[in-house]
Design a protein around this motif. Structure first.
Motif, PDB file in Angstrom:
ATOM      1  N   LYS A  30      -2.296  10.495  -6.468  1.00 44.36           N
ATOM      2  CA  LYS A  30      -1.513  11.090  -5.365  1.00 44.36           C
ATOM      3  C   LYS A  30      -0.935  12.441  -5.761  1.00 44.36           C
ATOM      4  O   LYS A  30      -0.944  13.389  -4.963  1.00 44.36           O
ATOM      5  CB  LYS A  30      -0.390  10.124  -4.960  1.00 44.36           C
ATOM      6  N   ARG A  82       0.792  -1.237   0.000  1.00 43.60           N
ATOM      7  CA  ARG A  82       0.000   0.000   0.000  1.00 43.60           C
ATOM      8  C   ARG A  82       0.818   1.277   0.000  1.00 43.60           C
ATOM      9  O   ARG A  82       0.357   2.293  -0.495  1.00 43.60           O
ATOM     10  CB  ARG A  82      -1.001  -0.010   1.154  1.00 43.60           C
ATOM     11  N   VAL A  83       2.010   1.256   0.515  1.00 50.34           N
ATOM     12  CA  VAL A  83       2.860   2.452   0.459  1.00 50.34           C
ATOM     13  C   VAL A  83       3.466   2.579  -0.938  1.00 50.34           C
ATOM     14  O   VAL A  83       3.525   3.662  -1.504  1.00 50.34           O
ATOM     15  CB  VAL A  83       3.966   2.387   1.534  1.00 50.34           C
ATOM     16  N   ARG A  84       3.870   1.479  -1.512  1.00 53.67           N
ATOM     17  CA  ARG A  84       4.561   1.484  -2.810  1.00 53.67           C
ATOM     18  C   ARG A  84       3.644   1.779  -3.992  1.00 53.67           C
ATOM     19  O   ARG A  84       4.116   2.201  -5.038  1.00 53.67           O
ATOM     20  CB  ARG A  84       5.228   0.125  -3.056  1.00 53.67           C
ATOM     21  N   ASP A 142       4.105   4.867  -6.032  1.00 57.60           N
ATOM     22  CA  ASP A 142       5.316   5.051  -6.837  1.00 57.60           C
ATOM     23  C   ASP A 142       4.964   4.837  -8.308  1.00 57.60           C
ATOM     24  O   ASP A 142       4.263   3.871  -8.648  1.00 57.60           O
ATOM     25  CB  ASP A 142       6.407   4.044  -6.450  1.00 57.60           C
TER      26      ASP A 142
END
Length: 75
Positions: A44, A15-17, A20
């Protein structure tokens, strides 16, 4: 703003990546899923320009993904 889909979702560890550019998680690669890995990076970038926050949650009954964009109150 909320968008909910019924797809395979995004693993908690990814979920963080997913913000990117061009990132595609191992499950997407293994499924040979289409996509370039740009969708959430674009979301984002737009949210950042509006000082909004993007939050990821599991979809209904753990199926899919829910993306929430929370905009700050007007000045």
């Amino acid at each position: 703003l909320r968008v909910i889909d019924s797809g395979p979702g995004v693993a908690e560890a990814d979920r963080v990546r997913v913000f990117d550019r061009f990132y595609r998680g191992p499950e997407a690669i293994a499924r040979d899923a289409s996509g370039s890995g740009l969708g959430l990076a674009i979301v984002k970038a737009i949210a950042d320009k509006h000082r909004a926050q993007v939050l990821l949650h599991a979809g209904h009954a753990g199926i899919g993904l829910e993306v929430r964009v929370a905009f700050p109150a007007a000045d």
